[in-house]
Design a protein around this motif. Structure first.
Motif, PDB file in Angstrom:
ATOM      1  N   PHE A  34       0.879  -1.177   0.000  1.00 21.71           N
ATOM      2  CA  PHE A  34       0.000   0.000   0.000  1.00 21.71           C
ATOM      3  C   PHE A  34       0.911   1.221   0.000  1.00 21.71           C
ATOM      4  O   PHE A  34       1.584   1.514   0.984  1.00 21.71           O
ATOM      5  CB  PHE A  34      -0.902  -0.031   1.245  1.00 21.71           C
ATOM      6  CG  PHE A  34      -2.033   0.951   1.195  1.00 21.71           C
ATOM      7  CD1 PHE A  34      -3.280   0.566   0.699  1.00 21.71           C
ATOM      8  CD2 PHE A  34      -1.863   2.253   1.641  1.00 21.71           C
ATOM      9  CE1 PHE A  34      -4.334   1.474   0.650  1.00 21.71           C
ATOM     10  CE2 PHE A  34      -2.917   3.166   1.589  1.00 21.71           C
ATOM     11  CZ  PHE A  34      -4.156   2.762   1.104  1.00 21.71           C
ATOM     12  N   LYS A  35       0.953   1.897  -1.149  1.00 17.62           N
ATOM     13  CA  LYS A  35       1.931   2.980  -1.324  1.00 17.62           C
ATOM     14  C   LYS A  35       1.259   4.334  -1.136  1.00 17.62           C
ATOM     15  O   LYS A  35       0.203   4.593  -1.734  1.00 17.62           O
ATOM     16  CB  LYS A  35       2.534   2.902  -2.724  1.00 17.62           C
ATOM     17  CG  LYS A  35       3.298   1.613  -2.962  1.00 17.62           C
ATOM     18  CD  LYS A  35       3.803   1.561  -4.386  1.00 17.62           C
ATOM     19  CE  LYS A  35       4.413   0.207  -4.676  1.00 17.62           C
ATOM     20  NZ  LYS A  35       4.733   0.071  -6.106  1.00 17.62           N
ATOM     21  N   VAL A  36       1.910   5.177  -0.335  1.00 17.53           N
ATOM     22  CA  VAL A  36       1.313   6.475  -0.004  1.00 17.53           C
ATOM     23  C   VAL A  36       2.338   7.588  -0.197  1.00 17.53           C
ATOM     24  O   VAL A  36       3.513   7.447   0.167  1.00 17.53           O
ATOM     25  CB  VAL A  36       0.808   6.496   1.465  1.00 17.53           C
ATOM     26  CG1 VAL A  36       0.010   7.779   1.737  1.00 17.53           C
ATOM     27  CG2 VAL A  36      -0.046   5.270   1.773  1.00 17.53           C
ATOM     28  N   ALA A  64       7.706  -0.612  13.316  1.00 19.60           N
ATOM     29  CA  ALA A  64       8.729   0.427  13.143  1.00 19.60           C
ATOM     30  C   ALA A  64       8.508   1.262  11.878  1.00 19.60           C
ATOM     31  O   ALA A  64       9.181   2.273  11.668  1.00 19.60           O
ATOM     32  CB  ALA A  64      10.122  -0.205  13.110  1.00 19.60           C
ATOM     33  N   GLY A  65       7.548   0.867  11.060  1.00 24.62           N
ATOM     34  CA  GLY A  65       7.278   1.616   9.833  1.00 24.62           C
ATOM     35  C   GLY A  65       6.675   2.980  10.121  1.00 24.62           C
ATOM     36  O   GLY A  65       6.172   3.240  11.219  1.00 24.62           O
ATOM     37  N   ASN A  66       6.727   3.854   9.122  1.00 21.81           N
ATOM     38  CA  ASN A  66       6.203   5.210   9.287  1.00 21.81           C
ATOM     39  C   ASN A  66       5.297   5.575   8.115  1.00 21.81           C
ATOM     40  O   ASN A  66       5.579   5.239   6.971  1.00 21.81           O
ATOM     41  CB  ASN A  66       7.374   6.208   9.352  1.00 21.81           C
ATOM     42  CG  ASN A  66       6.996   7.507  10.035  1.00 21.81           C
ATOM     43  OD1 ASN A  66       6.400   7.492  11.108  1.00 21.81           O
ATOM     44  ND2 ASN A  66       7.344   8.619   9.435  1.00 21.81           N
ATOM     45  N   CYS A  67       4.210   6.287   8.429  1.00 21.29           N
ATOM     46  CA  CYS A  67       3.275   6.734   7.384  1.00 21.29           C
ATOM     47  C   CYS A  67       3.855   7.916   6.598  1.00 21.29           C
ATOM     48  O   CYS A  67       4.681   8.674   7.113  1.00 21.29           O
ATOM     49  CB  CYS A  67       1.965   7.207   8.012  1.00 21.29           C
ATOM     50  SG  CYS A  67       0.964   5.911   8.730  1.00 21.29           S
ATOM     51  N   ALA A  68       3.334   8.095   5.399  1.00 21.34           N
ATOM     52  CA  ALA A  68       3.763   9.196   4.537  1.00 21.34           C
ATOM     53  C   ALA A  68       3.540  10.560   5.193  1.00 21.34           C
ATOM     54  O   ALA A  68       4.399  11.454   5.099  1.00 21.34           O
ATOM     55  CB  ALA A  68       2.984   9.129   3.224  1.00 21.34           C
ATOM     56  N   GLU A  69       2.399  10.715   5.852  1.00 26.40           N
ATOM     57  CA  GLU A  69       2.070  12.022   6.443  1.00 26.40           C
ATOM     58  C   GLU A  69       3.073  12.393   7.520  1.00 26.40           C
ATOM     59  O   GLU A  69       3.541  13.528   7.605  1.00 26.40           O
ATOM     60  CB  GLU A  69       0.659  11.995   7.054  1.00 26.40           C
ATOM     61  CG  GLU A  69      -0.459  11.741   6.066  1.00 26.40           C
ATOM     62  CD  GLU A  69      -0.781  10.264   5.866  1.00 26.40           C
ATOM     63  OE1 GLU A  69       0.149   9.416   5.920  1.00 26.40           O
ATOM     64  OE2 GLU A  69      -1.965   9.950   5.658  1.00 26.40           O
ATOM     65  N   ARG A  70       3.401  11.411   8.368  1.00 27.82           N
ATOM     66  CA  ARG A  70       4.369  11.725   9.435  1.00 27.82           C
ATOM     67  C   ARG A  70       5.764  11.929   8.873  1.00 27.82           C
ATOM     68  O   ARG A  70       6.525  12.759   9.368  1.00 27.82           O
ATOM     69  CB  ARG A  70       4.364  10.638  10.513  1.00 27.82           C
ATOM     70  CG  ARG A  70       3.333  10.931  11.596  1.00 27.82           C
ATOM     71  CD  ARG A  70       3.271   9.822  12.599  1.00 27.82           C
ATOM     72  NE  ARG A  70       2.621   8.654  12.020  1.00 27.82           N
ATOM     73  CZ  ARG A  70       2.863   7.398  12.368  1.00 27.82           C
ATOM     74  NH1 ARG A  70       3.776   7.133  13.280  1.00 27.82           N
ATOM     75  NH2 ARG A  70       2.205   6.411  11.793  1.00 27.82           N
ATOM     76  N   THR A  71       6.116  11.193   7.838  1.00 25.38           N
ATOM     77  CA  THR A  71       7.415  11.443   7.199  1.00 25.38           C
ATOM     78  C   THR A  71       7.498  12.903   6.770  1.00 25.38           C
ATOM     79  O   THR A  71       8.490  13.594   7.029  1.00 25.38           O
ATOM     80  CB  THR A  71       7.615  10.519   5.980  1.00 25.38           C
ATOM     81  OG1 THR A  71       7.505   9.163   6.391  1.00 25.38           O
ATOM     82  CG2 THR A  71       8.968  10.749   5.331  1.00 25.38           C
ATOM     83  N   ALA A  72       6.427  13.399   6.142  1.00 19.77           N
ATOM     84  CA  ALA A  72       6.422  14.798   5.669  1.00 19.77           C
ATOM     85  C   ALA A  72       6.486  15.774   6.845  1.00 19.77           C
ATOM     86  O   ALA A  72       7.263  16.742   6.804  1.00 19.77           O
ATOM     87  CB  ALA A  72       5.181  15.055   4.813  1.00 19.77           C
ATOM     88  N   VAL A  73       5.708  15.513   7.890  1.00 12.88           N
ATOM     89  CA  VAL A  73       5.711  16.435   9.046  1.00 12.88           C
ATOM     90  C   VAL A  73       7.083  16.451   9.710  1.00 12.88           C
ATOM     91  O   VAL A  73       7.637  17.515  10.011  1.00 12.88           O
ATOM     92  CB  VAL A  73       4.629  16.049  10.082  1.00 12.88           C
ATOM     93  CG1 VAL A  73       4.785  16.862  11.367  1.00 12.88           C
ATOM     94  CG2 VAL A  73       3.230  16.240   9.505  1.00 12.88           C
ATOM     95  N   PHE A  74       7.657  15.278   9.897  1.00 11.31           N
ATOM     96  CA  PHE A  74       8.943  15.234  10.610  1.00 11.31           C
ATOM     97  C   PHE A  74      10.060  15.849   9.761  1.00 11.31           C
ATOM     98  O   PHE A  74      10.956  16.517  10.282  1.00 11.31           O
ATOM     99  CB  PHE A  74       9.281  13.798  11.026  1.00 11.31           C
ATOM    100  CG  PHE A  74       8.297  13.203  12.022  1.00 11.31           C
ATOM    101  CD1 PHE A  74       7.587  14.015  12.893  1.00 11.31           C
ATOM    102  CD2 PHE A  74       8.088  11.835  12.088  1.00 11.31           C
ATOM    103  CE1 PHE A  74       6.681  13.474  13.821  1.00 11.31           C
ATOM    104  CE2 PHE A  74       7.195  11.275  13.004  1.00 11.31           C
ATOM    105  CZ  PHE A  74       6.491  12.103  13.875  1.00 11.31           C
ATOM    106  N   LYS A  75      10.006  15.618   8.457  1.00 15.12           N
ATOM    107  CA  LYS A  75      10.967  16.290   7.580  1.00 15.12           C
ATOM    108  C   LYS A  75      10.828  17.801   7.706  1.00 15.12           C
ATOM    109  O   LYS A  75      11.806  18.522   7.844  1.00 15.12           O
ATOM    110  CB  LYS A  75      10.718  15.897   6.117  1.00 15.12           C
ATOM    111  CG  LYS A  75      11.328  14.577   5.700  1.00 15.12           C
ATOM    112  CD  LYS A  75      11.007  14.299   4.231  1.00 15.12           C
ATOM    113  CE  LYS A  75      11.667  15.294   3.279  1.00 15.12           C
ATOM    114  NZ  LYS A  75      11.207  15.073   1.874  1.00 15.12           N
ATOM    115  N   ALA A  76       9.584  18.268   7.640  1.00 16.22           N
ATOM    116  CA  ALA A  76       9.326  19.714   7.662  1.00 16.22           C
ATOM    117  C   ALA A  76       9.824  20.341   8.963  1.00 16.22           C
ATOM    118  O   ALA A  76      10.569  21.330   8.940  1.00 16.22           O
ATOM    119  CB  ALA A  76       7.832  19.984   7.479  1.00 16.22           C
ATOM    120  N   VAL A  77       9.434  19.754  10.076  1.00 16.68           N
ATOM    121  CA  VAL A  77       9.794  20.348  11.367  1.00 16.68           C
ATOM    122  C   VAL A  77      11.309  20.348  11.535  1.00 16.68           C
ATOM    123  O   VAL A  77      11.896  21.333  11.983  1.00 16.68           O
ATOM    124  CB  VAL A  77       9.079  19.624  12.529  1.00 16.68           C
ATOM    125  CG1 VAL A  77       9.576  20.145  13.877  1.00 16.68           C
ATOM    126  CG2 VAL A  77       7.566  19.805  12.416  1.00 16.68           C
TER     127      VAL A  77
END
Ligand code: THU
Length: 149
Positions: A34-36, A64-77
């Motif tokens: 499931f790709k996001v 241990a996996g991470n969702c796309a939305e959190r990847t974006a938020v953590f990158k941004a912050v």
């Protein structure tokens, strides 16, 4: 489905969806298939805006996996952006896309940095087929930073 009431432009919505669809190609999802992809619209330090993208990143140790939305938020912050106006999400099994609704953990992570009734979650199949909800609709009566004051 593109006629909901919101105050971001059609042009920006399409740009965010295009960015989310593009980063979705980098999704690392060998277990769920499931790709996001997610694209976050963030105010930058000059008062302008940036689009910050992320994909889901799974792990052989599943939790241990991470969702796309959190990847974006953590990158941004971590890059210094923490004022967000909208996020577009494009996801689905394998190469298909369907409206992909952010999980509860991602809703709460987004909540930390936004005004819930002025933050738009764009769930898209493609640039012409999407649903928009505010975060307040997706996470009503939320617990946020002000509750700790
Ligand atoms: N996933 C996301 O990245 N975002 C969502 O909004 C829903 C779910 C990911 C997590 C996992 O890698 C896969 O999709 C299946 O749950």
């Amino acid at each position: 489905m593109s006629n909901q009431i919101h105050n971001i432009s059609e042009e920006l919505i399409k740009e965010l969806i295009k960015s989310a669809a593009s980063v979705r190609k980098n999704a690392y999802a060998p277990y769920s298939h499931f790709k996001v992809g997610a694209a976050l619209y963030a105010e930058n330090l000059d008062g302008g805006y940036e689009i910050i993208i992320g994909c889901n990143v799974e792990n052989a140790s599943y939790p241990a996996g991470n969702c796309a939305e959190r990847t974006a938020v953590f990158k941004a912050v971590s890059e210094g952006y923490n004022k967000f106006k909208a996020i577009a999400i494009v996801g689905g099994a394998d190469e298909k896309t369907d409206y992909t609704s952010p999980c509860g953990i991602c809703r709460q992570v987004l909540r930390e940095f936004v005004t819930p009734n002025d933050f738009y979650v764009i769930m898209a199949k493609n640039e012409n087929d999407y649903i928009i909800k505010t975060l307040d609709e997706l996470l009503p009566m939320s617990f946020g930073p002000d509750n700790l004051k």
